[in-house]
Design a protein around this motif. Structure first.
Motif, PDB file in Angstrom:
ATOM      1  N   PHE A  98       0.839  -1.195   0.000  1.00  0.00           N
ATOM      2  CA  PHE A  98       0.000   0.000   0.000  1.00  0.00           C
ATOM      3  C   PHE A  98       0.880   1.252   0.000  1.00  0.00           C
ATOM      4  O   PHE A  98       0.672   2.173  -0.801  1.00  0.00           O
ATOM      5  N   LYS A  99       1.872   1.266   0.863  1.00  0.00           N
ATOM      6  CA  LYS A  99       2.772   2.416   0.959  1.00  0.00           C
ATOM      7  C   LYS A  99       3.553   2.623  -0.337  1.00  0.00           C
ATOM      8  O   LYS A  99       3.843   3.756  -0.721  1.00  0.00           O
ATOM      9  N   ALA A 100       3.859   1.532  -1.031  1.00  0.00           N
ATOM     10  CA  ALA A 100       4.594   1.610  -2.294  1.00  0.00           C
ATOM     11  C   ALA A 100       3.696   2.060  -3.454  1.00  0.00           C
ATOM     12  O   ALA A 100       4.180   2.300  -4.555  1.00  0.00           O
ATOM     13  N   GLY A 101       2.389   2.149  -3.216  1.00  0.00           N
ATOM     14  CA  GLY A 101       1.471   2.634  -4.240  1.00  0.00           C
ATOM     15  C   GLY A 101       0.873   1.559  -5.123  1.00  0.00           C
ATOM     16  O   GLY A 101       0.285   1.868  -6.163  1.00  0.00           O
ATOM     17  N   THR A 120      -4.924  -0.054  -3.238  1.00  0.00           N
ATOM     18  CA  THR A 120      -5.864   0.897  -2.663  1.00  0.00           C
ATOM     19  C   THR A 120      -6.374   0.275  -1.364  1.00  0.00           C
ATOM     20  O   THR A 120      -6.209  -0.927  -1.138  1.00  0.00           O
ATOM     21  N   TYR A 156      -8.222  -4.261   0.931  1.00  0.00           N
ATOM     22  CA  TYR A 156      -7.178  -3.863  -0.004  1.00  0.00           C
ATOM     23  C   TYR A 156      -7.548  -4.362  -1.389  1.00  0.00           C
ATOM     24  O   TYR A 156      -8.150  -5.428  -1.535  1.00  0.00           O
ATOM     25  N   ASN A 209      -4.506  -1.508  -7.622  1.00  0.00           N
ATOM     26  CA  ASN A 209      -4.717  -0.350  -8.484  1.00  0.00           C
ATOM     27  C   ASN A 209      -3.902  -0.586  -9.761  1.00  0.00           C
ATOM     28  O   ASN A 209      -3.347  -1.669  -9.952  1.00  0.00           O
ATOM     29  N   ALA A 242      -0.995   0.501 -10.739  1.00  0.00           N
ATOM     30  CA  ALA A 242       0.415   0.192 -10.467  1.00  0.00           C
ATOM     31  C   ALA A 242       0.570  -1.237  -9.965  1.00  0.00           C
ATOM     32  O   ALA A 242       1.523  -1.937 -10.333  1.00  0.00           O
TER      33      ALA A 242
END
Length: 106
Positions: free
Chosen positions: A54-57, A60, A75, A78, A80
């Protein structure tokens, strides 16, 4: 062979693959990984992986109320995360073919 070491190397892609099927909350991801055959996966490892992805993008997240207890944080992948999963699938396929060749050679 110590499968826990192998699991450390593939946990990110395993979590992404599970979330590619459908959004899930943390413990559901753990359960689905275990049902798939990753019996040695630890709860803390999966929760840490979810936070890191999540922190790495790559993910979601959203909260859904639960009638059975506290709200659940879901979670999902997305764009990415989908690209990361696609790239990881290609890398895994190549690596697995190489290992199969090495292990079958007598």
């Amino acid at each position: 062979m110590d499968t826990t070491q192998l699991l450390k190397g593939v946990l990110d892609v395993a979590v992404l693959a599970v979330l590619d099927e459908r959004d899930s909350y943390g413990y559901e991801v753990v359960r689905r990984l275990r049902e798939a055959g990753l019996d040695d996966v630890g709860d803390a490892s999966v929760y840490g992986t979810l936070r890191r992805l999540f922190k790495a993008g790559a993910l979601t997240s959203y909260v859904v109320p639960s009638e059975e207890g506290p709200h659940r944080k879901y979670y999902g992948l997305n764009d990415a995360g989908r690209v990361t999963l696609k790239d990881s699938r290609a890398t895994w396929s190549s690596f697995a073919r190489t290992m199969d060749t090495l292990l079958e050679h007598r």
